[in-house]
Write a protein that holds these residues in place. Sequence first.
Motif, PDB file in Angstrom:
ATOM      1  N   SER A   1      22.762   8.355  19.291  1.00 52.28           N
ATOM      2  CA  SER A   1      21.773   8.292  20.358  1.00 52.28           C
ATOM      3  C   SER A   1      21.847   9.536  21.233  1.00 52.28           C
ATOM      4  CB  SER A   1      22.025   7.040  21.203  1.00 52.28           C
ATOM      5  OG  SER A   1      21.110   6.966  22.257  1.00 52.28           O
ATOM      6  N   GLU A   2      20.697  10.101  21.516  1.00 49.14           N
ATOM      7  CA  GLU A   2      20.519  11.246  22.410  1.00 49.14           C
ATOM      8  C   GLU A   2      21.093  12.555  21.878  1.00 49.14           C
ATOM      9  OE1 GLU A   2      21.464  10.476  26.519  1.00 49.14           O
ATOM     10  OE2 GLU A   2      21.013   8.353  26.269  1.00 49.14           O
TER      11      GLU A   2
ATOM     12  N   THR B   1      24.743   4.306  22.091  1.00 50.95           N
ATOM     13  CA  THR B   1      23.635   4.170  23.045  1.00 50.95           C
ATOM     14  C   THR B   1      24.187   3.918  24.443  1.00 50.95           C
ATOM     15  OG1 THR B   1      23.454   1.803  22.643  1.00 50.95           O
ATOM     16  CG2 THR B   1      22.064   3.242  21.294  1.00 50.95           C
TER      17      THR B   1
END
Length: 172
Positions: free
Chosen positions: A131-132, A160
């Motif tokens: 995530s990201e 996350t």
Amino acid sequence: ERGAGVSTIAAGLADSLSETGDGRVLLVKMNPESGGDQAFANGKPHCELDDALILEKRDGALVQENLYVVEEYSRGEKSPRVLPKRFATLVPKFKASDYDYIIFDMPPVTQTSVTARLARLVDMTLLVIESEKSNRETVRQASALLAQSKVMVGAVLNKTRKYAPARLPQDF
């Protein structure tokens, strides 16, 4: 993608499956960047993959009850070009073994990695996305390479974070 947590997820899945029932689990570590066996208290396995498939020879791979771990890196004669052919010959042995689950911790999917070529030999491949951090284009390319292998692909969104305070409704 490197650092997304693939090895941690593979080790956790193998550990969980080995504890949920009477079945045996074999974790095949194929990612030389995965580090040590810190998820397993009994240390590194001392058994070759071929031996782990033979009942009388696999004790060196046992790291805890029902969990066996072996390393299968691309060293010497086991070059990345040879691994798909080698695994094609091992698939019947995998199926004939008494392992209930065989989990492969593979290197990141790239055009030159062995992962996409080996994926066609397994029942399912999980693509781990951080995530990201995982680049959208990189994920798209990895998905396309796996799709060419005609393999069932699942995705895991790892690491996350929640940015909303816990007191706010989380249904959005």
